[in-house]
Design a protein around this motif. Structure first.
Motif, PDB file in Angstrom:
ATOM      1  N   GLY A   1       3.718  43.644  27.247  1.00  0.00           N
ATOM      2  CA  GLY A   1       4.315  44.597  28.191  1.00  0.00           C
ATOM      3  C   GLY A   1       5.458  45.398  27.597  1.00  0.00           C
ATOM      4  O   GLY A   1       5.416  46.632  27.593  1.00  0.00           O
ATOM      5  N   PRO A   2       6.498  44.738  27.087  1.00  0.00           N
ATOM      6  CA  PRO A   2       7.598  45.505  26.491  1.00  0.00           C
ATOM      7  C   PRO A   2       7.169  46.318  25.273  1.00  0.00           C
ATOM      8  O   PRO A   2       7.660  47.420  25.055  1.00  0.00           O
ATOM      9  N   TRP A   3       6.243  45.782  24.486  1.00  0.00           N
ATOM     10  CA  TRP A   3       5.756  46.518  23.313  1.00  0.00           C
ATOM     11  C   TRP A   3       5.108  47.825  23.763  1.00  0.00           C
ATOM     12  O   TRP A   3       5.408  48.894  23.227  1.00  0.00           O
ATOM     13  N   LEU A   4       4.230  47.745  24.759  1.00  0.00           N
ATOM     14  CA  LEU A   4       3.573  48.943  25.271  1.00  0.00           C
ATOM     15  C   LEU A   4       4.577  49.884  25.921  1.00  0.00           C
ATOM     16  O   LEU A   4       4.514  51.106  25.729  1.00  0.00           O
ATOM     17  N   PHE A   5       5.523  49.340  26.678  1.00  0.00           N
ATOM     18  CA  PHE A   5       6.553  50.150  27.333  1.00  0.00           C
ATOM     19  C   PHE A   5       7.355  50.938  26.295  1.00  0.00           C
ATOM     20  O   PHE A   5       7.590  52.139  26.458  1.00  0.00           O
ATOM     21  N   LEU A   6       7.774  50.290  25.206  1.00  0.00           N
ATOM     22  CA  LEU A   6       8.551  50.972  24.172  1.00  0.00           C
ATOM     23  C   LEU A   6       7.720  52.030  23.455  1.00  0.00           C
ATOM     24  O   LEU A   6       8.232  53.083  23.082  1.00  0.00           O
ATOM     25  N   ARG A   7       6.445  51.764  23.257  1.00  0.00           N
ATOM     26  CA  ARG A   7       5.573  52.766  22.624  1.00  0.00           C
ATOM     27  C   ARG A   7       5.422  53.988  23.522  1.00  0.00           C
ATOM     28  O   ARG A   7       5.374  55.112  23.053  1.00  0.00           O
ATOM     29  N   MET A   8       5.351  53.776  24.815  1.00  0.00           N
ATOM     30  CA  MET A   8       5.191  54.893  25.744  1.00  0.00           C
ATOM     31  C   MET A   8       6.480  55.698  25.869  1.00  0.00           C
ATOM     32  O   MET A   8       6.446  56.867  26.236  1.00  0.00           O
ATOM     33  N   GLN A   9       7.629  55.074  25.592  1.00  0.00           N
ATOM     34  CA  GLN A   9       8.905  55.787  25.668  1.00  0.00           C
ATOM     35  C   GLN A   9       9.004  56.858  24.587  1.00  0.00           C
ATOM     36  O   GLN A   9       9.822  57.758  24.698  1.00  0.00           O
ATOM     37  N   THR A  10       8.196  56.758  23.550  1.00  0.00           N
ATOM     38  CA  THR A  10       8.240  57.764  22.491  1.00  0.00           C
ATOM     39  C   THR A  10       7.406  59.000  22.826  1.00  0.00           C
ATOM     40  O   THR A  10       7.437  59.970  22.087  1.00  0.00           O
ATOM     41  N   LEU A  11       6.675  58.967  23.933  1.00  0.00           N
ATOM     42  CA  LEU A  11       5.834  60.100  24.322  1.00  0.00           C
ATOM     43  C   LEU A  11       6.617  61.089  25.177  1.00  0.00           C
ATOM     44  O   LEU A  11       7.358  60.697  26.079  1.00  0.00           O
ATOM     45  N   GLY A  12       6.446  62.341  24.930  1.00  0.00           N
ATOM     46  CA  GLY A  12       7.009  63.387  25.779  1.00  0.00           C
ATOM     47  C   GLY A  12       8.501  63.285  25.982  1.00  0.00           C
ATOM     48  O   GLY A  12       9.274  63.230  25.036  1.00  0.00           O
ATOM     49  N   ASP A  13       8.923  63.225  27.252  1.00  0.00           N
ATOM     50  CA  ASP A  13      10.345  63.228  27.590  1.00  0.00           C
ATOM     51  C   ASP A  13      10.969  61.836  27.577  1.00  0.00           C
ATOM     52  O   ASP A  13      12.121  61.668  27.959  1.00  0.00           O
ATOM     53  N   GLY A  14      10.232  60.828  27.171  1.00  0.00           N
ATOM     54  CA  GLY A  14      10.773  59.481  27.065  1.00  0.00           C
ATOM     55  C   GLY A  14      10.714  58.674  28.344  1.00  0.00           C
ATOM     56  O   GLY A  14      11.211  57.563  28.395  1.00  0.00           O
TER      57      GLY A  14
END
Length: 128
Positions: A81-94
């Motif tokens: 969960g946190p791994w995926l969440f952090l990866r998604m934070q790098t997309l677009g506006d964060g």
């Protein structure tokens, strides 16, 4: 939509975290173990549900296996969960991680309501 916590919740969390940091600096190397032990005492409905299922098994080995499988599933999701969440934070506006987490929460909630109301999985939720 803005992917931000409510102001009151964010302020309360910051105050709590300040207390935890002060506790950690006061107790040194033992502090993470003590904070982790206190964290484990916090109520968790899913953990208590798994513990109830384990307690209702017919043999102690089955109960231990139930809790071991719960621990395995929990550890995998708590890692992924946190791994995926952090990866998604790098997309677009964060803020995509927060948006997807909110969408997942809304989806699971809708599914639970659907199962309870339409498929009579939770009859106490339906008024006769």
């Amino acid at each position: 939509l803005q992917a931000r916590q409510p102001v009151w919740l964010d302020a309360a969390a910051r105050r709590l975290w300040a207390h935890v940091r002060a506790f950690n600096s006061r107790w040194g190397r033992a502090a993470p173990w003590m904070v982790g032990g206190l964290w484990a005492l916090m109520p968790c409905g899913l953990l208590y549900s798994a513990l109830m299922v384990a307690a209702l098994t017919s043999q102690p080995v089955e109960g231990a296996a139930t809790m071991a499988l719960f621990a395995l599933g929990s550890s995998l999701s708590l890692w992924a969960g946190p791994w995926l969440f952090l990866r998604m934070q790098t997309l677009g506006d964060g803020a995509w991680g927060m948006r997807v987490a909110g969408l997942a929460l809304a989806g699971v909630s809708a599914w639970a309501l659907w199962m309870g109301l339409v498929h009579d999985q939770a009859p106490w939720c339906v008024t006769p």
